[in-house]
Design a protein around this motif. Structure first.
Motif, PDB file in Angstrom:
ATOM      1  N   ALA A 300      36.602  36.352  38.092  1.00 50.75           N
ATOM      2  CA  ALA A 300      35.646  36.274  39.196  1.00 50.75           C
ATOM      3  C   ALA A 300      36.088  35.251  40.232  1.00 50.75           C
ATOM      4  O   ALA A 300      36.009  35.495  41.442  1.00 50.75           O
ATOM      5  CB  ALA A 300      34.263  35.928  38.657  1.00 50.75           C
ATOM      6  N   LEU A 301      36.549  34.089  39.786  1.00 55.03           N
ATOM      7  CA  LEU A 301      36.973  33.048  40.725  1.00 55.03           C
ATOM      8  C   LEU A 301      38.151  33.515  41.571  1.00 55.03           C
ATOM      9  O   LEU A 301      38.184  33.302  42.789  1.00 55.03           O
ATOM     10  CB  LEU A 301      37.338  31.769  39.975  1.00 55.03           C
ATOM     11  N   ASP A 302      39.120  34.158  40.952  1.00 50.54           N
ATOM     12  CA  ASP A 302      40.271  34.634  41.715  1.00 50.54           C
ATOM     13  C   ASP A 302      39.866  35.691  42.737  1.00 50.54           C
ATOM     14  O   ASP A 302      40.337  35.692  43.878  1.00 50.54           O
ATOM     15  CB  ASP A 302      41.334  35.207  40.769  1.00 50.54           C
ATOM     16  N   LEU A 303      38.986  36.599  42.340  1.00 51.55           N
ATOM     17  CA  LEU A 303      38.514  37.598  43.294  1.00 51.55           C
ATOM     18  C   LEU A 303      37.716  36.937  44.424  1.00 51.55           C
ATOM     19  O   LEU A 303      37.732  37.403  45.564  1.00 51.55           O
ATOM     20  CB  LEU A 303      37.660  38.643  42.593  1.00 51.55           C
ATOM     21  N   GLY A 304      37.031  35.858  44.085  1.00 48.04           N
ATOM     22  CA  GLY A 304      36.336  35.102  45.118  1.00 48.04           C
ATOM     23  C   GLY A 304      37.295  34.542  46.150  1.00 48.04           C
ATOM     24  O   GLY A 304      36.986  34.493  47.351  1.00 48.04           O
ATOM     25  N   LYS A 305      38.473  34.106  45.714  1.00 48.53           N
ATOM     26  CA  LYS A 305      39.480  33.613  46.656  1.00 48.53           C
ATOM     27  C   LYS A 305      39.955  34.728  47.583  1.00 48.53           C
ATOM     28  O   LYS A 305      40.124  34.514  48.795  1.00 48.53           O
ATOM     29  CB  LYS A 305      40.668  33.024  45.892  1.00 48.53           C
ATOM     30  N   LEU A 306      40.175  35.913  47.012  1.00 47.24           N
ATOM     31  CA  LEU A 306      40.588  37.052  47.833  1.00 47.24           C
ATOM     32  C   LEU A 306      39.504  37.373  48.859  1.00 47.24           C
ATOM     33  O   LEU A 306      39.802  37.575  50.049  1.00 47.24           O
ATOM     34  CB  LEU A 306      40.842  38.261  46.945  1.00 47.24           C
ATOM     35  N   ALA A 307      38.244  37.413  48.419  1.00 47.99           N
ATOM     36  CA  ALA A 307      37.141  37.714  49.328  1.00 47.99           C
ATOM     37  C   ALA A 307      37.037  36.662  50.425  1.00 47.99           C
ATOM     38  O   ALA A 307      36.828  36.987  51.603  1.00 47.99           O
ATOM     39  CB  ALA A 307      35.829  37.786  48.538  1.00 47.99           C
ATOM     40  N   HIS A 308      37.203  35.395  50.064  1.00 47.32           N
ATOM     41  CA  HIS A 308      37.090  34.318  51.049  1.00 47.32           C
ATOM     42  C   HIS A 308      38.216  34.400  52.071  1.00 47.32           C
ATOM     43  O   HIS A 308      38.013  34.077  53.243  1.00 47.32           O
ATOM     44  CB  HIS A 308      37.106  32.960  50.342  1.00 47.32           C
ATOM     45  N   MET A 309      39.395  34.831  51.637  1.00 48.96           N
ATOM     46  CA  MET A 309      40.491  35.028  52.580  1.00 48.96           C
ATOM     47  C   MET A 309      40.105  36.042  53.647  1.00 48.96           C
ATOM     48  O   MET A 309      40.366  35.841  54.842  1.00 48.96           O
ATOM     49  CB  MET A 309      41.752  35.478  51.835  1.00 48.96           C
ATOM     50  N   PHE A 310      39.452  37.135  53.231  1.00 45.46           N
ATOM     51  CA  PHE A 310      39.025  38.128  54.215  1.00 45.46           C
ATOM     52  C   PHE A 310      37.935  37.580  55.120  1.00 45.46           C
ATOM     53  O   PHE A 310      37.967  37.787  56.340  1.00 45.46           O
ATOM     54  CB  PHE A 310      38.555  39.403  53.503  1.00 45.46           C
ATOM     55  N   LEU A 311      36.967  36.872  54.552  1.00 45.76           N
ATOM     56  CA  LEU A 311      35.922  36.275  55.374  1.00 45.76           C
ATOM     57  C   LEU A 311      36.496  35.280  56.375  1.00 45.76           C
ATOM     58  O   LEU A 311      36.004  35.149  57.500  1.00 45.76           O
ATOM     59  CB  LEU A 311      34.893  35.560  54.488  1.00 45.76           C
ATOM     60  N   ASN A 312      37.554  34.593  55.965  1.00 41.36           N
ATOM     61  CA  ASN A 312      38.145  33.538  56.795  1.00 41.36           C
ATOM     62  C   ASN A 312      39.278  34.086  57.652  1.00 41.36           C
ATOM     63  O   ASN A 312      40.228  33.369  57.972  1.00 41.36           O
ATOM     64  CB  ASN A 312      38.653  32.395  55.903  1.00 41.36           C
ATOM     65  N   ASP A 313      39.173  35.367  58.005  1.00 42.92           N
ATOM     66  CA  ASP A 313      40.111  36.005  58.942  1.00 42.92           C
ATOM     67  C   ASP A 313      41.559  35.937  58.472  1.00 42.92           C
ATOM     68  O   ASP A 313      42.481  35.694  59.257  1.00 42.92           O
ATOM     69  CB  ASP A 313      39.984  35.385  60.337  1.00 42.92           C
ATOM     70  N   GLY A 314      41.749  36.179  57.167  1.00 38.99           N
ATOM     71  CA  GLY A 314      43.097  36.313  56.632  1.00 38.99           C
ATOM     72  C   GLY A 314      43.727  35.032  56.138  1.00 38.99           C
ATOM     73  O   GLY A 314      44.895  35.035  55.730  1.00 38.99           O
ATOM     74  N   LYS A 315      42.951  33.952  56.099  1.00 40.03           N
ATOM     75  CA  LYS A 315      43.522  32.644  55.746  1.00 40.03           C
ATOM     76  C   LYS A 315      42.770  32.016  54.581  1.00 40.03           C
ATOM     77  O   LYS A 315      41.550  32.142  54.468  1.00 40.03           O
ATOM     78  CB  LYS A 315      43.450  31.713  56.961  1.00 40.03           C
TER      79      LYS A 315
END
Length: 543
Positions: A300-315
């Motif tokens: 879950a935590l790793d997928l959260g990082k992927l999701a946050h990257m998308f929310l943060n415009d790819g970063k």
């Protein structure tokens, strides 16, 4: 208007009891924020709380009861929940078991493995997002254009009427491929089985039909391997999961991690026994565990990082994985010609069937057959990830969509609507096939005034305002509300002569709940109304 209630008005007002639900008031800094005006995103995920992120804590706390009930009812042996707001991790909990059964007869293990927040799951079709993201990294490097024919880059694909299928059509499931074929039954190794897919005929003409198909993403994975010169798992590790610090995300996890992995299905028919630590999907298994449509294991935590990257415009954490323009392209509806099947490049969009009250024009996500889902709402900087092993020990189980919806709904419910401290609003509540009502006596009034805020499933759920002279027979609606309001909206409705009662009514269909309907500041002929009683489906909320 008379100030006192008539006997009939008092009788109607006393039909049911008031159900008070008092939410603690958020801090002054966050209490009046709009639904779609969240606090700024952090650069990385970090532990937070409802208070630190401006959320209401009770809905988040209620998730525990829902998940424990789902485990007890046998929906899934175990569950992990994960929710974030603007980078604050506001929910991360585990329930039930990662491994519980020895066979499909549900013979329990002597030493079941408890689910933990760090359990690694076979995320099934959420793997498609990894493949699409990998492809778009190569797109940014100039290896292809979205509307290139696939056959331009994979000559084996130019068979059986597929010459004009584009890469965009693979990503949006409009290529014309059938949904699924038993690749695992084909002879040969990984290369021969991929060639089998590349040569497979279409079931529809390209671009004419939306049909979700694993074959699209298997083909896209083959393109990634062609362009990068690496196997798909190697490229994704090098260019995506490695830079994001997703240390528990991989294909083909080593045996040493088995104790941390959620078991899936008992598959004796193909000689596998209990699948635990290997990919569940038979076709991905036959492709050596590395395929464009399935095969990724993650937490879950790793997928959260992927999701946050998308929310943060790819970063994320200083690593720019994709350009902002590319991220927007991925989450923009590519299929306006197929209403209800909104799809970006890889991502599914605005799908209330599992996104529920988090679903709107800015929401994107995906599900996985093993019982996994990820929902991201850009407007609210919110992520809701639900991981289950619902196929353990057999896929013959009930759908997990109802707990996906319950989870997304509670996360959405934690986001306060725009209302000032100490103000009150009447909330119509949630639920399928509901007909919820609030009746108010307005003897002799010529007009009624109120404010409404709503996020209602467009043209499927409705809010109505109706009138009656006797409290039994009701008029055609004076007002009908559906869809989303951007702000609190003032309404003044002229009432027919002889009106004695006004009824607010909220009606839902058999699936998908929006954020709901709220009504406040009721007045008749400029005299404030404070209903003493309301129907028990309605809840008084104080923020």
């Amino acid at each position: 208007m008379k100030k006192g209630l008539s006997l009939k008005a008092a009788a109607i007002a006393a039909i049911v009891l008031v159900l008070p639900l008092s939410h603690p008031t958020p801090t002054a800094a966050t209490s009046v924020k709009q639904w779609d005006s969240p606090t700024p995103l952090s650069s990385v995920l970090h532990k937070g709380s409802a208070q630190s992120s401006g959320l209401i804590k009770e809905p988040l706390e209620q998730i525990d009861g829902l998940m424990n009930t789902a485990v007890e009812n046998g929906t899934a042996p175990g569950i992990v929940t994960f929710a974030t707001k603007s980078g604050h991790i506001v929910k991360h909990d585990a329930y039930g078991y990662a491994a519980l059964y020895k066979d499909d007869k549900r013979t329990e293990m002597e030493n079941p493995v408890a689910m933990t927040k760090e359990t690694i799951f076979d995320i099934a079709s959420i793997s498609k997002i990894f493949t699409t993201t990998a492809a778009m990294i190569l797109y940014e490097d100039g290896f292809f254009q979205l509307d290139d024919p696939v056959s331009m880059h994979l000559t084996a694909f130019a068979e059986n009427g597929k010459e004009d299928v584009t890469i965009r059509q693979l990503m949006t499931h409009t290529s014309g491929f059938t949904s699924w074929v038993p690749i695992y039954q084909q002879k040969g190794g990984r290369e021969e089985r991929i060639d089998y897919v590349l040569n497979y005929p279409l079931s529809n003409s390209p671009g004419t039909t939306y049909k979700y198909s694993d074959l699209n993403l298997i083909t896209l994975g083959a393109l990634v391997e062609k362009f990068s010169g690496m196997r798909l798992d190697e490229f994704i590790s090098k260019e995506l999961t490695g830079p994001l610090g997703m240390k528990d995300t991989m294909y083909n996890p080593p045996a040493s991690l088995k104790h941390r992995i959620a078991a899936t299905e008992y598959q004796p028919a193909i000689g596998r026994g209990m699948v635990w630590g290997e990919v569940h999907d038979e076709n991905a298994w036959s492709l050596d565990g590395v395929a464009g449509h399935a095969g990724v294991f993650s937490t879950a935590l790793d997928l959260g990082k992927l999701a946050h990257m998308f929310l943060n415009d790819g970063k994320y954490a200083g690593q720019q994985i994709l350009k902002k323009e590319t991220v927007r392209m991925l989450e923009t509806n590519q299929l306006p010609e197929f209403p209800g099947s909104d799809h970006g490049l890889g991502w599914e969009l605005n799908q209330g069937g599992y996104m529920d009250a988090l679903s709107d024009s800015t929401s994107f996500g995906h599900t996985g057959y093993t019982g996994t889902s990820i929902v991201i709402n850009r407007a609210n900087h919110t992520t809701a990830i639900l991981l289950t092993n619902r196929v353990h020990p057999t896929r013959a189980t009930v759908s997990t969509n109802f707990i996906r919806r319950d989870f997304a709904r509670k996360v959405a419910d934690a986001i306060a609507i725009p209302i000032k401290n100490q103000e009150k609003a009447w909330f119509a509540g949630y639920g399928d096939t509901q007909n919820r009502q609030m009746t108010i006596a307005v003897e002799g009034a010529s007009s009624i005034h109120f404010e409404a805020w709503h996020r209602i499933e467009q043209n499927s759920d409705f809010g109505y305002v109706e009138t009656s002279a006797d409290g039994e027979n009701w008029s055609e609606p004076l007002l009908q509300l559906t869809g989303n309001s951007e702000h609190w909206t003032n309404y003044q409705l002229n009432l027919p002569e002889e009106t004695q009662f006004v009824r607010f009514r909220y009606v839902t269909d058999n699936s998908v709940n929006g954020r709901g309907l709220y009504v406040r500041n009721l007045a008749a002929d400029n005299e404030k109304l404070e209903p003493m009683k309301s129907h028990n489906e309605w809840i008084l909320r104080k923020y």
